[in-house]
Design an enzyme around this catalytic site. Sequence first.
Site, PDB file in Angstrom:
ATOM      1  N   ARG A 150       0.839  -1.222   0.000  1.00 18.94           N
ATOM      2  CA  ARG A 150       0.000   0.000   0.000  1.00 18.94           C
ATOM      3  C   ARG A 150       0.865   1.260   0.000  1.00 18.94           C
ATOM      4  O   ARG A 150       0.681   2.153  -0.824  1.00 18.94           O
ATOM      5  CB  ARG A 150      -0.919  -0.017   1.234  1.00 18.94           C
ATOM      6  CG  ARG A 150      -2.064  -1.010   1.128  1.00 18.94           C
ATOM      7  CD  ARG A 150      -2.835  -1.074   2.426  1.00 18.94           C
ATOM      8  NE  ARG A 150      -2.004  -1.619   3.477  1.00 18.94           N
ATOM      9  CZ  ARG A 150      -2.266  -2.742   4.163  1.00 18.94           C
ATOM     10  NH1 ARG A 150      -3.373  -3.412   3.921  1.00 18.94           N
ATOM     11  NH2 ARG A 150      -1.442  -3.168   5.094  1.00 18.94           N
ATOM     12  N   ILE A 151       1.821   1.338   0.934  1.00 13.93           N
ATOM     13  CA  ILE A 151       2.661   2.534   1.028  1.00 13.93           C
ATOM     14  C   ILE A 151       3.625   2.590  -0.152  1.00 13.93           C
ATOM     15  O   ILE A 151       3.806   3.639  -0.780  1.00 13.93           O
ATOM     16  CB  ILE A 151       3.407   2.560   2.382  1.00 13.93           C
ATOM     17  CG1 ILE A 151       2.396   2.697   3.523  1.00 13.93           C
ATOM     18  CG2 ILE A 151       4.437   3.685   2.433  1.00 13.93           C
ATOM     19  CD1 ILE A 151       2.951   2.459   4.913  1.00 13.93           C
ATOM     20  N   ILE A 229      11.634   3.927   5.509  1.00 12.63           N
ATOM     21  CA  ILE A 229      10.372   4.365   6.146  1.00 12.63           C
ATOM     22  C   ILE A 229       9.614   3.139   6.656  1.00 12.63           C
ATOM     23  O   ILE A 229       8.424   3.218   6.936  1.00 12.63           O
ATOM     24  CB  ILE A 229       9.475   5.193   5.193  1.00 12.63           C
ATOM     25  CG1 ILE A 229       9.154   4.425   3.895  1.00 12.63           C
ATOM     26  CG2 ILE A 229      10.095   6.537   4.894  1.00 12.63           C
ATOM     27  CD1 ILE A 229       8.010   5.038   3.092  1.00 12.63           C
ATOM     28  N   ARG A 231      10.747  -0.094   9.171  1.00 15.05           N
ATOM     29  CA  ARG A 231      11.042  -0.229  10.599  1.00 15.05           C
ATOM     30  C   ARG A 231      12.556  -0.294  10.748  1.00 15.05           C
ATOM     31  O   ARG A 231      13.249  -0.897   9.897  1.00 15.05           O
ATOM     32  CB  ARG A 231      10.433  -1.521  11.176  1.00 15.05           C
ATOM     33  CG  ARG A 231       8.951  -1.453  11.433  1.00 15.05           C
ATOM     34  CD  ARG A 231       8.599  -0.601  12.660  1.00 15.05           C
ATOM     35  NE  ARG A 231       7.178  -0.620  12.933  1.00 15.05           N
ATOM     36  CZ  ARG A 231       6.315   0.310  12.516  1.00 15.05           C
ATOM     37  NH1 ARG A 231       6.726   1.343  11.795  1.00 15.05           N
ATOM     38  NH2 ARG A 231       5.039   0.233  12.849  1.00 15.05           N
ATOM     39  N   ASP A 255      13.537   7.401   8.628  1.00 14.80           N
ATOM     40  CA  ASP A 255      12.428   7.808   9.485  1.00 14.80           C
ATOM     41  C   ASP A 255      12.420   6.957  10.744  1.00 14.80           C
ATOM     42  O   ASP A 255      11.820   7.330  11.746  1.00 14.80           O
ATOM     43  CB  ASP A 255      11.095   7.657   8.741  1.00 14.80           C
ATOM     44  CG  ASP A 255       9.940   8.260   9.535  1.00 14.80           C
ATOM     45  OD1 ASP A 255      10.133   9.347  10.111  1.00 14.80           O
ATOM     46  OD2 ASP A 255       8.862   7.645   9.596  1.00 14.80           O
ATOM     47  N   GLU A 260      15.507   2.744  18.580  1.00 19.62           N
ATOM     48  CA  GLU A 260      14.799   4.002  18.342  1.00 19.62           C
ATOM     49  C   GLU A 260      14.318   4.554  19.672  1.00 19.62           C
ATOM     50  O   GLU A 260      13.509   3.891  20.327  1.00 19.62           O
ATOM     51  CB  GLU A 260      13.615   3.746  17.406  1.00 19.62           C
ATOM     52  CG  GLU A 260      12.958   5.001  16.890  1.00 19.62           C
ATOM     53  CD  GLU A 260      11.907   4.671  15.839  1.00 19.62           C
ATOM     54  OE1 GLU A 260      12.273   4.228  14.734  1.00 19.62           O
ATOM     55  OE2 GLU A 260      10.721   4.834  16.166  1.00 19.62           O
ATOM     56  N   HIS A 279      10.662   9.236  13.491  1.00 22.66           N
ATOM     57  CA  HIS A 279       9.504   8.373  13.196  1.00 22.66           C
ATOM     58  C   HIS A 279       8.253   9.226  12.942  1.00 22.66           C
ATOM     59  O   HIS A 279       7.274   9.159  13.697  1.00 22.66           O
ATOM     60  CB  HIS A 279       9.281   7.373  14.331  1.00 22.66           C
ATOM     61  CG  HIS A 279       8.513   6.160  13.903  1.00 22.66           C
ATOM     62  ND1 HIS A 279       8.735   4.912  14.435  1.00 22.66           N
ATOM     63  CD2 HIS A 279       7.519   5.995  12.994  1.00 22.66           C
ATOM     64  CE1 HIS A 279       7.906   4.046  13.863  1.00 22.66           C
ATOM     65  NE2 HIS A 279       7.162   4.682  12.983  1.00 22.66           N
ATOM     66  N   GLY A 281       6.542   9.209   9.926  1.00 21.50           N
ATOM     67  CA  GLY A 281       5.866   8.741   8.707  1.00 21.50           C
ATOM     68  C   GLY A 281       4.408   9.169   8.580  1.00 21.50           C
ATOM     69  O   GLY A 281       4.013   9.763   7.577  1.00 21.50           O
ATOM     70  N   SER A 282       3.607   8.871   9.568  1.00 24.26           N
ATOM     71  CA  SER A 282       2.165   9.164   9.459  1.00 24.26           C
ATOM     72  C   SER A 282       1.781  10.413  10.247  1.00 24.26           C
ATOM     73  O   SER A 282       0.599  10.665  10.482  1.00 24.26           O
ATOM     74  CB  SER A 282       1.362   7.962   9.978  1.00 24.26           C
ATOM     75  OG  SER A 282       1.688   7.720  11.338  1.00 24.26           O
TER      76      SER A 282
HETATM   77  P1  NAP Z   1       1.571  -3.832   2.937  1.00 21.18           P
HETATM   78  O1  NAP Z   1       0.500  -3.195   2.123  1.00 21.18           O
HETATM   79  O2  NAP Z   1       1.301  -5.126   3.588  1.00 21.18           O
HETATM   80  O3  NAP Z   1       2.867  -3.947   2.008  1.00 21.18           O
HETATM   81  C1  NAP Z   1       4.012  -4.609   2.398  1.00 21.18           C
HETATM   82  C2  NAP Z   1       4.800  -4.984   1.154  1.00 21.18           C
HETATM   83  O4  NAP Z   1       6.041  -5.572   1.567  1.00 21.18           O
HETATM   84  C3  NAP Z   1       4.101  -6.007   0.262  1.00 21.18           C
HETATM   85  O5  NAP Z   1       4.214  -5.584  -1.063  1.00 21.18           O
HETATM   86  C4  NAP Z   1       4.888  -7.299   0.488  1.00 21.18           C
HETATM   87  O6  NAP Z   1       4.867  -8.089  -0.689  1.00 21.18           O
HETATM   88  C5  NAP Z   1       6.278  -6.737   0.785  1.00 21.18           C
HETATM   89  N1  NAP Z   1       7.118  -7.670   1.547  1.00 21.18           N
HETATM   90  C6  NAP Z   1       6.808  -8.387   2.655  1.00 21.18           C
HETATM   91  N2  NAP Z   1       7.841  -9.161   3.026  1.00 21.18           N
HETATM   92  C7  NAP Z   1       8.830  -8.913   2.122  1.00 21.18           C
HETATM   93  C8  NAP Z   1      10.149  -9.418   1.966  1.00 21.18           C
HETATM   94  N3  NAP Z   1      10.642 -10.368   2.781  1.00 21.18           N
HETATM   95  N4  NAP Z   1      10.900  -8.945   0.940  1.00 21.18           N
HETATM   96  C9  NAP Z   1      10.383  -8.025   0.075  1.00 21.18           C
HETATM   97  N5  NAP Z   1       9.140  -7.521   0.171  1.00 21.18           N
HETATM   98  C10 NAP Z   1       8.371  -7.959   1.190  1.00 21.18           C
HETATM   99  O7  NAP Z   1       2.037  -2.866   4.121  1.00 21.18           O
HETATM  100  P2  NAP Z   1       1.970  -1.264   4.182  1.00 21.18           P
HETATM  101  O8  NAP Z   1       0.658  -0.832   4.725  1.00 21.18           O
HETATM  102  O9  NAP Z   1       2.465  -0.710   2.887  1.00 21.18           O
HETATM  103  O10 NAP Z   1       3.045  -1.001   5.360  1.00 21.18           O
HETATM  104  C11 NAP Z   1       4.357  -1.501   5.264  1.00 21.18           C
HETATM  105  C12 NAP Z   1       5.116  -1.223   6.543  1.00 21.18           C
HETATM  106  O11 NAP Z   1       5.431   0.158   6.633  1.00 21.18           O
HETATM  107  C13 NAP Z   1       4.357  -1.500   7.836  1.00 21.18           C
HETATM  108  O12 NAP Z   1       4.391  -2.866   8.198  1.00 21.18           O
HETATM  109  C14 NAP Z   1       5.073  -0.619   8.846  1.00 21.18           C
HETATM  110  O13 NAP Z   1       6.079  -1.341   9.519  1.00 21.18           O
HETATM  111  C15 NAP Z   1       5.712   0.457   7.984  1.00 21.18           C
HETATM  112  N6  NAP Z   1       5.146   1.776   8.286  1.00 21.18           N
HETATM  113  C16 NAP Z   1       5.963   2.752   8.743  1.00 21.18           C
HETATM  114  C17 NAP Z   1       5.445   4.000   9.033  1.00 21.18           C
HETATM  115  C18 NAP Z   1       6.331   5.085   9.541  1.00 21.18           C
HETATM  116  O14 NAP Z   1       5.868   5.879  10.345  1.00 21.18           O
HETATM  117  N7  NAP Z   1       7.547   5.174   9.084  1.00 21.18           N
HETATM  118  C19 NAP Z   1       4.080   4.273   8.839  1.00 21.18           C
HETATM  119  C20 NAP Z   1       3.282   3.250   8.378  1.00 21.18           C
HETATM  120  C21 NAP Z   1       3.806   1.995   8.105  1.00 21.18           C
HETATM  121  P3  NAP Z   1       5.035  -9.704  -0.606  1.00 21.18           P
HETATM  122  O15 NAP Z   1       4.100 -10.166   0.472  1.00 21.18           O
HETATM  123  O16 NAP Z   1       4.704 -10.188  -1.989  1.00 21.18           O
HETATM  124  O17 NAP Z   1       6.470  -9.936  -0.273  1.00 21.18           O
END
Ligand code: NAP
Length: 313
Positions: A150-151, A229, A231, A255, A260, A279, A281-282
């Site tokens: 999604r992100i 961005i 973890r 981020d 942390e 941190h 991001g959101s």
């Molecule tokens: P999401 O929609 O579930 O997307 C995660 C992506 O990562 C998917 O495309 C998945 O594809 C891929 N992925 C998972 N394991 C992987 C691996 N081993 N190697 C390569 N790609 C991999 O999640 P999202 O909502 O975008 O959020 C992602 C993460 O961003 C969250 O879990 C959170 O930790 C972080 N985040 C950070 C902030 C911040 O404040 N900085 C804010 C929001 C979220 P596949 O399953 O096909 O591998």
Amino acid sequence: MPLPLVIADTPLDATVTGLMAGQVEVLPWSAVEEAIAPQVLGLYTYGHPLVDAALLDRLPGLKVVSNYGVGVDHIRLPAAKERGVRVGNTPGILDGATADMGMTLLLAAGRRLAEGDRYARSPAFTRYDPGYMLGREIHSSTLGIIGLGRIGQQVAKRARAFDMRVLYHNRRRNEAAEKAVGATYGSFDDVLAQSDYVMLCCPLTDETRGLIGASAFAKMKPTAILVNIARGPVVDTAALTAALQTRRIYAAALDVTDPEPLPRDHPLLRLDNVTIAPHLGSATEQTRRQMAEISVENLLRGLRGQELLHRVV
Ligand code: NAP
């Protein structure tokens, strides 16, 4: 009627507190250790406290864990599932804000904004010099996204507006996303080797912990910029510090860090080629309001035994 008891890692912000007012009685995290623990029905995780099997065993009446945010790496999901405890999070509504922060960091690192800001405020800035602080081009360069979810897809859309070529790596190729955002699939190694910017947008899991370590840095261009961005623990902090100190890569923008926050005397904090945000991001007023509304609604639904708006397990 007494209000349902909920434990939270307080202090909570005013919006969350307002939404919970009159609905639940909030106890501090220390209540986990107290005699009242068996009466607790809900757990609200605001700032990534660890929720593991030992903690869940102290709360035998627990119905729901509601997380303020999408990342649930601090919650041991199998342990919650085994105990029949629902876990909710807030996906979707924070994608735009988090992707904006990813691009903010990418632009800042490429064009040396934080370093330039420090210089522009310092007594050393006495005259304009066309030779100083040259950065790296953003337009026409290649962005590699690790985790086109999604992100990651929101990041790709923004990068395309900057005329960037977008590569990505997921465990599974996502052709629909490729078409929607104009990204090209590559192996992990190819994405690292071809990208001028590598942005981490994947969750923290057993597979991604330490994903970017010394061997990953060895595959990246010496001019590459790493943006995290996701973890902190997705990146090996010692390997990153060494890669930046030795100029194995050009720069990083973070981020999130591991730990942390970083200890105040950490060598990363002394480097000019790293830009760090606490941190954020959101962290916009609008997105955080939505996160508060969804996470409190998840909590209340879980307490009532209803389906959550967004349920992880
Ligand atoms: P999401 O929609 O579930 O997307 C995660 C992506 O990562 C998917 O495309 C998945 O594809 C891929 N992925 C998972 N394991 C992987 C691996 N081993 N190697 C390569 N790609 C991999 O999640 P999202 O909502 O975008 O959020 C992602 C993460 O961003 C969250 O879990 C959170 O930790 C972080 N985040 C950070 C902030 C911040 O404040 N900085 C804010 C929001 C979220 P596949 O399953 O096909 O591998």
